[in-house]
Write a protein that holds these residues in place. Structure first.
Motif, PDB file in Angstrom:
ATOM      1  N   ASP A 174      79.844 -19.124   6.003  1.00 13.19           N
ATOM      2  CA  ASP A 174      80.436 -17.648   4.627  1.00 13.19           C
ATOM      3  C   ASP A 174      79.160 -17.162   4.427  1.00 13.19           C
ATOM      4  OD1 ASP A 174      82.215 -19.923   4.030  1.00 13.19           O
ATOM      5  OD2 ASP A 174      80.516 -21.249   3.561  1.00 13.19           O
ATOM      6  N   ALA A 175      78.069 -17.460   4.979  1.00 13.24           N
ATOM      7  CA  ALA A 175      76.583 -16.280   4.523  1.00 13.24           C
ATOM      8  C   ALA A 175      77.163 -14.884   5.316  1.00 13.24           C
ATOM      9  CB  ALA A 175      75.584 -16.790   5.185  1.00 13.24           C
ATOM     10  N   LEU A 176      77.441 -15.227   6.872  1.00 11.29           N
ATOM     11  CA  LEU A 176      77.760 -13.764   7.053  1.00 11.29           C
ATOM     12  C   LEU A 176      78.981 -13.285   6.291  1.00 11.29           C
ATOM     13  CD1 LEU A 176      77.785 -14.835  11.577  1.00 11.29           C
ATOM     14  CD2 LEU A 176      76.195 -13.532   9.981  1.00 11.29           C
ATOM     15  N   ARG A 177      79.466 -14.229   6.256  1.00  7.00           N
ATOM     16  CA  ARG A 177      81.102 -13.046   5.778  1.00  7.00           C
ATOM     17  C   ARG A 177      80.421 -12.582   4.685  1.00  7.00           C
ATOM     18  NH1 ARG A 177      84.556 -17.655   4.795  1.00  7.00           N
ATOM     19  NH2 ARG A 177      84.664 -18.165   6.805  1.00  7.00           N
ATOM     20  N   LEU A 178      79.737 -12.671   3.364  1.00 12.59           N
ATOM     21  CA  LEU A 178      79.116 -12.203   2.734  1.00 12.59           C
ATOM     22  C   LEU A 178      78.130 -11.448   1.988  1.00 12.59           C
ATOM     23  CD1 LEU A 178      79.058 -12.784  -0.851  1.00 12.59           C
ATOM     24  CD2 LEU A 178      77.385 -14.207  -1.115  1.00 12.59           C
ATOM     25  N   MET A 179      78.003 -11.628   3.308  1.00 10.82           N
ATOM     26  CA  MET A 179      76.405 -10.194   4.081  1.00 10.82           C
ATOM     27  C   MET A 179      77.469  -8.878   3.961  1.00 10.82           C
ATOM     28  SD  MET A 179      72.793 -11.756   5.934  1.00 10.82           S
ATOM     29  CE  MET A 179      73.838 -13.061   6.081  1.00 10.82           C
ATOM     30  N   TRP A 180      78.415  -9.331   5.093  1.00 14.67           N
ATOM     31  CA  TRP A 180      79.286  -8.524   5.631  1.00 14.67           C
ATOM     32  C   TRP A 180      79.961  -7.440   5.153  1.00 14.67           C
ATOM     33  CZ3 TRP A 180      80.071  -5.138   9.840  1.00 14.67           C
ATOM     34  CH2 TRP A 180      81.181  -4.680   9.895  1.00 14.67           C
ATOM     35  N   ASP A 181      80.465  -8.351   3.697  1.00 20.40           N
ATOM     36  CA  ASP A 181      81.159  -7.524   2.354  1.00 20.40           C
ATOM     37  C   ASP A 181      80.515  -7.086   1.654  1.00 20.40           C
ATOM     38  OD1 ASP A 181      83.513  -8.847   3.673  1.00 20.40           O
ATOM     39  OD2 ASP A 181      83.600 -10.992   1.764  1.00 20.40           O
ATOM     40  N   GLY A 182      78.890  -7.801   1.714  1.00 17.01           N
ATOM     41  CA  GLY A 182      78.325  -6.746   0.494  1.00 17.01           C
ATOM     42  C   GLY A 182      76.960  -5.672   1.371  1.00 17.01           C
ATOM     43  N   GLY A 183      77.643  -5.992   2.720  1.00 20.52           N
ATOM     44  CA  GLY A 183      76.678  -4.577   3.406  1.00 20.52           C
ATOM     45  C   GLY A 183      75.204  -5.003   2.806  1.00 20.52           C
TER      46      GLY A 183
END
Length: 139
Positions: free
Chosen positions: A90-99
């Motif tokens: 979940d965290a990796l997803r959010l960090m990737w999407d948010g840059g």
């Protein structure tokens, strides 16, 4: 899948007030080998995050004096946060999407830690890569 609470087990995040200088923050980041500072207001509530990337882009590249520049002037305000009950993917997803690379973990208003991309293990990264590839093929 690992919970974020497992990633930050025994972590003591670097927390400073917004009126701290960038120079002071940078020294503490160096001394604690921290990639970020969680910035809080006078009541101790999360107000922003300051990272090495911010130091370069918003202080050095702009010719600001790090001893005179306050964190509140150059931090990323109101950063995205997650609960420690969520998963690493979940965290990796959010960090990737948010840059971004650093993510504060907050529960009931209390700052419990910060995860960065480097905190995650091969399986978690591999799963995130598979998800991204799947989404690319679905477009």
């Amino acid at each position: 899948m690992r919970k974020l609470s497992d990633v930050i087990l025994e972590q003591r995040p670097l927390i400073l007030r917004g009126n701290a200088s960038v120079a002071d923050a940078a020294r503490q980041m160096r001394d604690r080998s921290a990639g970020s500072v969680v910035v809080v207001d006078d009541a101790g509530r999360l107000s922003g995050i300051f990272t090495g990337r911010d130091a370069v882009a918003r202080v050095l590249a702009e010719g600001r004096d790090p001893t005179a520049t306050k964190l509140s002037d150059v931090m990323t305000p109101a950063p995205a946060t997650m609960s420690p009950d969520q998963t690493a993917v979940d965290a990796l997803r959010l960090m990737w999407d948010g840059g971004f690379r650093h993510l504060p973990l907050v529960k009931d208003g209390k700052i419990l830690g910060v995860v960065s991309r480097g905190d995650f293990k091969g399986l978690e990264v591999d799963r995130h890569e598979e998800e991204r590839e799947l989404w690319e093929h679905m477009r």
